[in-house]
Design an enzyme around this catalytic site. Sequence first.
Site, short mmCIF file in Angstrom:
data_model
loop_
_atom_site.label_atom_id
_atom_site.label_comp_id
_atom_site.label_asym_id
_atom_site.label_seq_id
_atom_site.Cartn_x
_atom_site.Cartn_y
_atom_site.Cartn_z
CB SER A 70 36.55 58.97 37.52
OG SER A 70 36.93 57.71 38.02
N1 SAH Z 1 41.02 55.00 36.83
C1 SAH Z 1 40.14 54.58 35.76
C2 SAH Z 1 38.71 54.34 36.19
C3 SAH Z 1 38.60 53.23 37.16
S1 SAH Z 1 37.23 52.15 36.93
C4 SAH Z 1 40.19 55.54 34.59
O1 SAH Z 1 40.92 56.53 34.65
O2 SAH Z 1 39.51 55.27 33.60
C5 SAH Z 1 37.76 50.94 38.11
C6 SAH Z 1 38.66 49.90 37.53
O3 SAH Z 1 39.14 49.11 38.60
C7 SAH Z 1 37.94 48.95 36.59
O4 SAH Z 1 38.57 48.94 35.36
C8 SAH Z 1 38.04 47.60 37.29
O5 SAH Z 1 38.20 46.52 36.39
C9 SAH Z 1 39.29 47.80 38.13
N2 SAH Z 1 39.40 46.89 39.28
C10 SAH Z 1 38.42 46.48 40.12
N3 SAH Z 1 38.92 45.64 41.05
C11 SAH Z 1 40.25 45.53 40.79
C12 SAH Z 1 41.31 44.81 41.39
N4 SAH Z 1 41.14 44.02 42.45
N5 SAH Z 1 42.55 44.94 40.85
C13 SAH Z 1 42.78 45.70 39.78
N6 SAH Z 1 41.80 46.42 39.17
C14 SAH Z 1 40.57 46.33 39.66
#
Ligand code: SAH
Length: 223
Positions: A70
């Site tokens: 993000s």
């Molecule tokens: N917080 C992160 C950015 C999030 S991107 C940072 O600081 O870089 C969103 C993430 O959520 C992705 O890596 C994706 O794989 C994960 N995601 C999506 N659905 C999910 C789920 N059901 N359980 C766990 N992770 C999930």
Amino acid sequence: MSDDPDIEADPEARVRLASLILRLRELGISDRKVLGAIETVPREAFVPDLYRDDAYLDRALPIECGQTISAPSVVAMMTTALELEPRHHVLEIGTGSGYQAAILARLSRRVTTLERYRTLLELAQTRWDLLGITNIAGIVADGSKGWQTQAPFDRILVTAAAAVAPAKLVAQLVDGGILVAPVGPVDAVQRLTLFRKEGTRVDTRDLGAVRFVPLIEGIARNL
Ligand code: SAH
């Protein structure tokens, strides 16, 4: 020294970081602790080498497994909204690069973070280890149902978008707890929404428009 995460070692990165902090202040982000955390956690250590020069721009960037880290202003806004205290146990859903977890870990007692891609979690763990961050527990799991094993949590941050308000996750908050999540269509703009649990009541507040990758049920196969 492109793979050295120590910002002290790179004067150019220091200049870029200083202008990022200025930009965040201009956007109205004034919480000293949050700005302090952004100053001390080197974002350049959490992005792929290709984007290292862009690490201190206020932009979301591509990371491994087709996901995104993000934008710093979004990280700052979400972190501020959580009203973190040093005693808090925070659940993050969507570890991604591990950057947001590292910011949360600076401002709370413990962070539990869930990621559906093993590759991403392993990369994130390497980064936390390198930076000496020891109060994060990263788990490969489907976070769409939260993490009942360790509930309730003082704070929950969802960093992937879901179409509907996450009632199951609100149930995993302590009384007085706060959950922040992007809610809305997964292929368009969502509303960043704050849920505050007060007894049997849940107050909600709109924090603005955001665009996150989707929350997908189940553990990722192959990766
Ligand atoms: N917080 C992160 C950015 C999030 S991107 C940072 O600081 O870089 C969103 C993430 O959520 C992705 O890596 C994706 O794989 C994960 N995601 C999506 N659905 C999910 C789920 N059901 N359980 C766990 N992770 C999930």
